[in-house]
Scaffold this motif. Structure first.
Motif, PDB file in Angstrom:
ATOM      1  N   SER A 208       0.849  -1.188   0.000  1.00  0.00           N
ATOM      2  CA  SER A 208       0.000   0.000   0.000  1.00  0.00           C
ATOM      3  C   SER A 208       0.885   1.239   0.000  1.00  0.00           C
ATOM      4  CB  SER A 208      -0.917  -0.001   1.225  1.00  0.00           C
ATOM      5  OG  SER A 208      -0.163   0.228   2.401  1.00  0.00           O
ATOM      6  N   ILE A 209       0.287   2.387  -0.095  1.00  0.00           N
ATOM      7  CA  ILE A 209       1.032   3.640  -0.108  1.00  0.00           C
ATOM      8  C   ILE A 209       1.785   3.832   1.203  1.00  0.00           C
ATOM      9  CG2 ILE A 209      -0.890   5.031   0.711  1.00  0.00           C
ATOM     10  CD1 ILE A 209       1.664   6.149  -1.892  1.00  0.00           C
ATOM     11  N   TRP A 210       1.247   3.342   2.293  1.00  0.00           N
ATOM     12  CA  TRP A 210       1.899   3.478   3.600  1.00  0.00           C
ATOM     13  C   TRP A 210       3.185   2.668   3.660  1.00  0.00           C
ATOM     14  CZ3 TRP A 210       0.513   7.549   5.923  1.00  0.00           C
ATOM     15  CH2 TRP A 210      -0.787   8.024   5.805  1.00  0.00           C
ATOM     16  N   HIS A 211       3.191   1.510   3.045  1.00  0.00           N
ATOM     17  CA  HIS A 211       4.411   0.712   3.002  1.00  0.00           C
ATOM     18  C   HIS A 211       5.512   1.469   2.252  1.00  0.00           C
ATOM     19  CE1 HIS A 211       1.519  -2.701   3.658  1.00  0.00           C
ATOM     20  NE2 HIS A 211       2.455  -2.955   4.581  1.00  0.00           N
ATOM     21  N   TRP A 212       5.151   2.052   1.113  1.00  0.00           N
ATOM     22  CA  TRP A 212       6.136   2.784   0.314  1.00  0.00           C
ATOM     23  C   TRP A 212       6.639   4.020   1.044  1.00  0.00           C
ATOM     24  CZ3 TRP A 212       8.482   0.101  -3.028  1.00  0.00           C
ATOM     25  CH2 TRP A 212       7.825  -0.866  -3.771  1.00  0.00           C
ATOM     26  N   LEU A 213       5.782   4.702   1.768  1.00  0.00           N
ATOM     27  CA  LEU A 213       6.208   5.875   2.530  1.00  0.00           C
ATOM     28  C   LEU A 213       7.186   5.500   3.637  1.00  0.00           C
ATOM     29  CD1 LEU A 213       2.912   7.951   2.793  1.00  0.00           C
ATOM     30  CD2 LEU A 213       4.962   8.476   1.464  1.00  0.00           C
TER      31      LEU A 213
END
Length: 70
Positions: free
Chosen positions: A5-10
């Motif tokens: 998800s976007i949170w993992h990438w952040l």
């Protein structure tokens, strides 16, 4: 467990910035950009040289054919 998800990438981005630092990442980006630019320029120069070489080769072959006729 499939995709990130976007949170993992952040989180990964924050960790990478902490480990390497922003200055080093900026330098890596500039080096990569100049390498890509140089590659594109080389491909463009190579593409420009090919037609001239083909024309010269064709003229040479045509000239050799004319000499054999005479």
């Amino acid at each position: 467990m499939g995709s990130f998800s976007i949170w993992h990438w952040l989180i990964v981005l924050v960790i990478v910035m902490l480990v390497f630092g922003t200055k080093k990442l900026r330098n890596i980006g500039e080096d990569l950009g100049s390498a890509v630019k140089g590659f594109k320029q080389g491909m463009k120069d190579g593409a420009d040289d090919k037609p001239a070489e083909k024309i010269a080769a064709a003229d040479t072959l045509d000239g050799q054919a004319r000499e054999k006729k005479d």
